[in-house]
Design a protein around this motif. Sequence first.
Motif, PDB file in Angstrom:
ATOM      1  N   ALA A   1     -15.483 -13.522 -31.071  1.00  0.00           N
ATOM      2  CA  ALA A   1     -16.697 -13.854 -31.817  1.00  0.00           C
ATOM      3  C   ALA A   1     -17.461 -14.982 -31.130  1.00  0.00           C
ATOM      4  O   ALA A   1     -18.694 -14.956 -31.051  1.00  0.00           O
ATOM      5  N   ALA A   2     -16.736 -15.983 -30.622  1.00  0.00           N
ATOM      6  CA  ALA A   2     -17.387 -17.097 -29.944  1.00  0.00           C
ATOM      7  C   ALA A   2     -18.086 -16.641 -28.669  1.00  0.00           C
ATOM      8  O   ALA A   2     -19.179 -17.116 -28.328  1.00  0.00           O
TER       9      ALA A   2
ATOM     10  N   ARG B   1     -20.780 -22.326 -26.368  1.00  0.00           N
ATOM     11  CA  ARG B   1     -20.712 -22.796 -24.978  1.00  0.00           C
ATOM     12  C   ARG B   1     -19.331 -23.259 -24.532  1.00  0.00           C
ATOM     13  O   ARG B   1     -19.028 -23.249 -23.333  1.00  0.00           O
ATOM     14  N   ARG B   2     -18.448 -23.663 -25.478  1.00  0.00           N
ATOM     15  CA  ARG B   2     -17.098 -24.093 -25.091  1.00  0.00           C
ATOM     16  C   ARG B   2     -16.096 -23.415 -26.020  1.00  0.00           C
ATOM     17  O   ARG B   2     -16.081 -23.661 -27.225  1.00  0.00           O
ATOM     18  N   ARG B   3     -15.247 -22.568 -25.432  1.00  0.00           N
ATOM     19  CA  ARG B   3     -14.341 -21.722 -26.219  1.00  0.00           C
ATOM     20  C   ARG B   3     -12.888 -21.989 -25.807  1.00  0.00           C
ATOM     21  O   ARG B   3     -12.559 -21.947 -24.613  1.00  0.00           O
ATOM     22  N   PHE B   4     -12.037 -22.227 -26.822  1.00  0.00           N
ATOM     23  CA  PHE B   4     -10.643 -22.589 -26.557  1.00  0.00           C
ATOM     24  C   PHE B   4      -9.702 -21.813 -27.480  1.00  0.00           C
ATOM     25  O   PHE B   4     -10.094 -21.379 -28.567  1.00  0.00           O
ATOM     26  N   ALA B   5      -8.465 -21.678 -27.040  1.00  0.00           N
ATOM     27  CA  ALA B   5      -7.431 -21.027 -27.846  1.00  0.00           C
ATOM     28  C   ALA B   5      -6.153 -21.843 -27.751  1.00  0.00           C
ATOM     29  O   ALA B   5      -5.856 -22.450 -26.716  1.00  0.00           O
ATOM     30  N   LEU B   6      -5.407 -21.854 -28.838  1.00  0.00           N
ATOM     31  CA  LEU B   6      -4.123 -22.549 -28.890  1.00  0.00           C
ATOM     32  C   LEU B   6      -3.045 -21.546 -29.284  1.00  0.00           C
ATOM     33  O   LEU B   6      -3.060 -21.016 -30.399  1.00  0.00           O
ATOM     34  N   ILE B   7      -2.126 -21.268 -28.368  1.00  0.00           N
ATOM     35  CA  ILE B   7      -1.026 -20.335 -28.619  1.00  0.00           C
ATOM     36  C   ILE B   7       0.135 -21.137 -29.208  1.00  0.00           C
ATOM     37  O   ILE B   7       0.795 -21.902 -28.500  1.00  0.00           O
ATOM     38  N   THR B   8       0.350 -20.976 -30.517  1.00  0.00           N
ATOM     39  CA  THR B   8       1.355 -21.784 -31.216  1.00  0.00           C
ATOM     40  C   THR B   8       2.712 -21.096 -31.298  1.00  0.00           C
ATOM     41  O   THR B   8       3.653 -21.648 -31.875  1.00  0.00           O
ATOM     42  N   GLY B   9       2.820 -19.910 -30.746  1.00  0.00           N
ATOM     43  CA  GLY B   9       4.061 -19.138 -30.793  1.00  0.00           C
ATOM     44  C   GLY B   9       3.707 -17.671 -30.640  1.00  0.00           C
ATOM     45  O   GLY B   9       2.540 -17.296 -30.763  1.00  0.00           O
ATOM     46  N   LEU B  10       4.704 -16.843 -30.401  1.00  0.00           N
ATOM     47  CA  LEU B  10       4.416 -15.449 -30.109  1.00  0.00           C
ATOM     48  C   LEU B  10       4.657 -14.511 -31.281  1.00  0.00           C
ATOM     49  O   LEU B  10       4.117 -13.420 -31.322  1.00  0.00           O
ATOM     50  N   GLY B  11       5.481 -14.905 -32.241  1.00  0.00           N
ATOM     51  CA  GLY B  11       5.599 -14.133 -33.456  1.00  0.00           C
ATOM     52  C   GLY B  11       6.389 -12.848 -33.343  1.00  0.00           C
ATOM     53  O   GLY B  11       7.008 -12.530 -32.323  1.00  0.00           O
ATOM     54  N   TYR B  12       6.332 -12.084 -34.435  1.00  0.00           N
ATOM     55  CA  TYR B  12       7.138 -10.873 -34.629  1.00  0.00           C
ATOM     56  C   TYR B  12       6.981  -9.875 -33.492  1.00  0.00           C
ATOM     57  O   TYR B  12       7.956  -9.283 -33.027  1.00  0.00           O
TER      58      TYR B  12
ATOM     59  N   ARG C   1     -12.102 -14.605 -22.342  1.00  0.00           N
ATOM     60  CA  ARG C   1     -13.411 -15.118 -22.786  1.00  0.00           C
ATOM     61  C   ARG C   1     -13.357 -16.617 -23.077  1.00  0.00           C
ATOM     62  O   ARG C   1     -14.338 -17.196 -23.532  1.00  0.00           O
ATOM     63  N   ASN C   2     -12.221 -17.247 -22.825  1.00  0.00           N
ATOM     64  CA  ASN C   2     -12.074 -18.672 -23.107  1.00  0.00           C
ATOM     65  C   ASN C   2     -12.249 -19.521 -21.849  1.00  0.00           C
ATOM     66  O   ASN C   2     -12.076 -19.044 -20.728  1.00  0.00           O
ATOM     67  N   HIS C   3     -12.555 -20.785 -22.091  1.00  0.00           N
ATOM     68  CA  HIS C   3     -12.661 -21.738 -20.977  1.00  0.00           C
ATOM     69  C   HIS C   3     -11.320 -22.402 -20.675  1.00  0.00           C
ATOM     70  O   HIS C   3     -11.102 -22.888 -19.563  1.00  0.00           O
ATOM     71  N   LEU C   4     -10.434 -22.455 -21.692  1.00  0.00           N
ATOM     72  CA  LEU C   4      -9.119 -23.073 -21.506  1.00  0.00           C
ATOM     73  C   LEU C   4      -8.212 -22.568 -22.624  1.00  0.00           C
ATOM     74  O   LEU C   4      -8.643 -22.429 -23.769  1.00  0.00           O
ATOM     75  N   VAL C   5      -6.957 -22.311 -22.276  1.00  0.00           N
ATOM     76  CA  VAL C   5      -5.969 -21.877 -23.264  1.00  0.00           C
ATOM     77  C   VAL C   5      -4.832 -22.900 -23.298  1.00  0.00           C
ATOM     78  O   VAL C   5      -4.257 -23.235 -22.260  1.00  0.00           O
ATOM     79  N   PHE C   6      -4.542 -23.390 -24.505  1.00  0.00           N
ATOM     80  CA  PHE C   6      -3.430 -24.319 -24.697  1.00  0.00           C
ATOM     81  C   PHE C   6      -2.173 -23.550 -25.090  1.00  0.00           C
ATOM     82  O   PHE C   6      -2.233 -22.619 -25.893  1.00  0.00           O
ATOM     83  N   PHE C   7      -1.040 -23.979 -24.539  1.00  0.00           N
ATOM     84  CA  PHE C   7       0.266 -23.459 -24.945  1.00  0.00           C
ATOM     85  C   PHE C   7       1.124 -24.617 -25.425  1.00  0.00           C
ATOM     86  O   PHE C   7       0.903 -25.769 -25.043  1.00  0.00           O
ATOM     87  N   GLN C   8       2.131 -24.285 -26.245  1.00  0.00           N
ATOM     88  CA  GLN C   8       3.003 -25.334 -26.766  1.00  0.00           C
ATOM     89  C   GLN C   8       4.357 -25.386 -26.067  1.00  0.00           C
ATOM     90  O   GLN C   8       5.191 -26.219 -26.419  1.00  0.00           O
ATOM     91  N   ASN C   9       4.571 -24.506 -25.110  1.00  0.00           N
ATOM     92  CA  ASN C   9       5.765 -24.635 -24.273  1.00  0.00           C
ATOM     93  C   ASN C   9       5.515 -23.889 -22.963  1.00  0.00           C
ATOM     94  O   ASN C   9       4.699 -22.955 -22.914  1.00  0.00           O
ATOM     95  N   PRO C  10       6.209 -24.270 -21.894  1.00  0.00           N
ATOM     96  CA  PRO C  10       5.948 -23.662 -20.580  1.00  0.00           C
ATOM     97  C   PRO C  10       6.412 -22.213 -20.479  1.00  0.00           C
ATOM     98  O   PRO C  10       5.882 -21.453 -19.668  1.00  0.00           O
ATOM     99  N   ASP C  11       7.391 -21.803 -21.313  1.00  0.00           N
ATOM    100  CA  ASP C  11       7.868 -20.417 -21.262  1.00  0.00           C
ATOM    101  C   ASP C  11       6.787 -19.443 -21.715  1.00  0.00           C
ATOM    102  O   ASP C  11       6.604 -18.378 -21.117  1.00  0.00           O
ATOM    103  N   ASP C  12       6.073 -19.798 -22.786  1.00  0.00           N
ATOM    104  CA  ASP C  12       4.994 -18.932 -23.266  1.00  0.00           C
ATOM    105  C   ASP C  12       3.876 -18.837 -22.232  1.00  0.00           C
ATOM    106  O   ASP C  12       3.339 -17.752 -21.969  1.00  0.00           O
ATOM    107  N   GLU C  13       3.541 -19.965 -21.624  1.00  0.00           N
ATOM    108  CA  GLU C  13       2.510 -19.963 -20.588  1.00  0.00           C
ATOM    109  C   GLU C  13       2.918 -19.058 -19.426  1.00  0.00           C
ATOM    110  O   GLU C  13       2.123 -18.223 -18.959  1.00  0.00           O
TER     111      GLU C  13
END
Length: 376
Positions: free
Chosen positions: A106-107, A113-124, A151-163
């Motif tokens: 949607a963004a 102009r600045r789009r970000f995502a935070l991956i907080t876990g991978l789930g079921y 479509r994002n400018h930067l993606v945050f992860f909460q652990n290096p394995d997910d990244e």
Amino acid sequence: MTKPVFLLVASFPDSLIKFRGPLIEALLAAGCRVHVGVPGLDADSDIASRLSELGVEVHDIPLQRTGLNPLKDLSALLSLRRLMRRIGADYVLGYTIKPVIYGSLAAWVAGVRRRFALITGLGYAFTGEATGLRKVLRTLIQQLYRFSLSRNHLVFFQNPDDEALFRQLGLLKPAIPSRVVNGSGVDVSEYAVSPLPESAVFLLIARLLGDKGVREYAEAAALVKARYPDAVFRLVGWIDDNPDAISQAELDAWVEAGTIEFLGKLSDVRPAIVDCSVYVLPSYREGTPRTVLEAMAMSRAVITTDAPGCRETVVNGVNGFLVPVQDVSALEDSMIKLIENPDQVAAMGERSRQIAEEKYDVHRVNAVMLREMGLK
């Protein structure tokens, strides 16, 4: 000078204050006008009142946290695009699966102009064996991640394995930068050090899902209680609307057998942590488990799994123990070690607090996020 407009997209109202409250306050302190898009927030609730007091504008969005109805998901996408255009969003950050996917798309369509995502876990869809419904979900979600994250400018992860997994699977293109942060952080002043109870009391706080290791916890508890009948095993949480949820019958059986003391869903988990000596999370995979950070801040030894997200919180043998995923025997052994060595419980708890202060302080975590988003 006009203040930048920041939209935070969430799927669960309870997470806004509990997990993102300090981030919202940091955004306000950085001079942003903060808006929140979330489904199902009661306008008369305490959460809505607290957000209003902060000066946050809240918008109801037609986003289903679970489910795969394409028409409803399309409606959510279009609603988010309209919202972003109406408020003139300059920054958008979504967290959890659907807010990340549909918030990012949607963004992009709305021209934010600045789009970000935070991956907080991978789930079921990412845990367990990929068969049947889980396989279909995994394939679909990966395709949606691949398209939306580009479509994002930067993606945050909460652990290096997910990244690393997202890079390996091609869900995150090489051109899109990413940054690992230390979970959601914890307010070490709010979760203060408390004395240990005199007896062995174990605690697990989680949505009651198989992938959280709830069954392994109950099975290990039964084995330990056979040797140490006075040991107490408490469980805080609720049965979630999720294909992996445990059944009410299972929970009732544990309680009736005297294996588990079930405390239900708590709005404030601190009293439960105060009353425990060891915190346990046998999860199969996490982003970074917030409950572990809370227990660490309150100086509790931790038993958790050597799994992505969990392994980052514990130095094995220093502030707790790491056990293999789904290994009930190893979980039992670790519990018995701490029952038989109460001095070690206290020493590990002290080290947990130090790690929480040095690595997981929420203000440090949020400072990194704001700097990476160009707001500090």
